[in-house]
Design an enzyme around this catalytic site. Structure first.
Site, PDB file in Angstrom:
ATOM      1  N   THR A  56       0.827  -1.204   0.000  1.00 50.97           N
ATOM      2  CA  THR A  56       0.000   0.000   0.000  1.00 50.97           C
ATOM      3  C   THR A  56       0.860   1.252   0.000  1.00 50.97           C
ATOM      4  OG1 THR A  56      -1.646  -1.245   1.267  1.00 50.97           O
ATOM      5  CG2 THR A  56      -1.952   1.123   1.147  1.00 50.97           C
ATOM      6  N   TYR A 143       5.712 -13.116   2.921  1.00 52.72           N
ATOM      7  CA  TYR A 143       4.443 -12.761   2.290  1.00 52.72           C
ATOM      8  C   TYR A 143       4.160 -13.723   1.145  1.00 52.72           C
ATOM      9  CZ  TYR A 143       0.827  -9.448   0.641  1.00 52.72           C
ATOM     10  OH  TYR A 143      -0.357  -8.839   0.276  1.00 52.72           O
ATOM     11  N   LYS A 168       2.457 -14.197   6.060  1.00 54.30           N
ATOM     12  CA  LYS A 168       1.295 -13.395   5.665  1.00 54.30           C
ATOM     13  C   LYS A 168       0.729 -13.977   4.377  1.00 54.30           C
ATOM     14  CE  LYS A 168      -0.174  -8.749   4.293  1.00 54.30           C
ATOM     15  NZ  LYS A 168       0.256  -7.401   3.928  1.00 54.30           N
TER      16      LYS A 168
END
Length: 313
Positions: A56, A143, A168
């Site tokens: 983000t 991730y 994640k």
């Protein structure tokens, strides 16, 4: 850098995990003053952790020196109140470089993103993440998404790797996640952490909680923290009526809107931050700004979400 171990601070979060957008000025350069304000506001609003310069935060668009400046600014703004985790990605050599920059900037941990572009086998992925973990003293969360999908055996090996504390998930395969959790629980007893990292993670968090996964990222927290916090509390306290009301009236429509444009996972969130009154600038190419009508719809959705909270009160 905060004094307590990262895993301990994340294990029972008091609020959502905050992934701030990166602020740019009118000329497109970093605006670190606005960025610090954004991070500081998120911490004061109740974030459990700050994940700086990650997806983000347009990690892909930052030069190494800009990345280091953002992480340092996030650490300054957080002031030790919550941990700061920084992104690290691209090929192994660059991921190691970013990891070391994050460490020098005072980060508490790393989010190791998928390697750039290549579809590597399990042996190569394991070597990649182990080299990132070995590069610094920072704990690492791996991730999983896109071109980095891991088998139970690989995640067990990662859980046994010094420095790797969690996974994640940005894939959303709940059957795979159950097999990963079961394998690690069986073969590496301990407190390995799992995160729901799907876009609009609130949409799937009830399902992830059934697997015992309580940590999740919240893009909505960037621009509507009161809604994100209310949903987080509803999950923690078992207030299913409020959780369902927010899912049906706000999060579902927001996920639909977010799916209407490529790159909206960042640009629409950034537009939401601007709607809240903080001028964080536009996204850098190759991302583009959301359509004006979509921004208007987002403003209406935020008002609808707030109205749902008033009904609950």
């Amino acid at each position: 850098m905060t004094p307590a171990p990262l895993a301990a601070r994340l294990r029972d979060p008091r609020g959502p995990l905050f992934f701030p957008v990166t602020a740019y000025g009118p000329d497109g350069s970093l605006d670190l003053d606005v960025y610090r304000a954004h991070v500081r506001r998120g911490v004061e609003d109740g974030a459990a952790a700050v994940f700086a310069a990650c997806g983000t935060g347009e990690f892909h668009a930052l030069l190494p020196e800009e990345f280091e400046a953002c992480v340092r600014a996030a650490v300054e703004a957080a002031g030790g109140r919550v941990p700061v985790v920084a992104g690290a990605g691209y090929g192994t050599a660059l991921a190691v470089r970013y990891a070391r920059l994050a460490e020098s900037a005072g980060a508490d941990g790393l989010l190791a993103m998928p390697p750039y572009l290549v579809h590597a086998g399990q042996e190569g992925l394991l070597r990649h993440y182990r080299e990132v973990a070995a590069a610094t003293a920072l704990p690492v969360v791996v991730y999983q998404r896109d071109n980095a999908v891991l088998t139970p055996q690989t995640v067990v090996a990662l859980a046994r790797t010094d420095g790797v504390i969690g996974l994640k998930d940005g894939l959303g395969d709940l059957d795979l996640m159950q097999r990963l959790v079961s394998a690690v629980r069986t073969e590496v007893p301990g407190d390995f952490l799992y995160f729901n990292g799907l876009p609009t993670a609130e949409q799937t968090q009830l399902a992830y909680r059934a697997l015992g996964i309580t940590l999740y990222s919240s893009a909505v927290f960037c621009f509507a923290p009161e809604i994100a916090l209310a949903f987080h509390r509803a999950l923690r306290t078992g207030d299913e009526p409020l959780a369902h009301r927010l899912l049906d009236g706000f999060y579902g429509p927001f996920a639909d809107l977010r799916a209407r444009g490529r790159g909206y996972a960042v640009s629409l969130v950034k537009a939401g931050v601007r709607l809240r009154g903080l001028d964080v600038g536009e996204v850098r190419p190759p991302l583009h700004e959301p359509a004006e009508d979509h921004v208007k719809q987002l403003a209406g959705l935020i008002e609808r979400g707030r109205a749902l909270l008033e009904e609950d009160a």
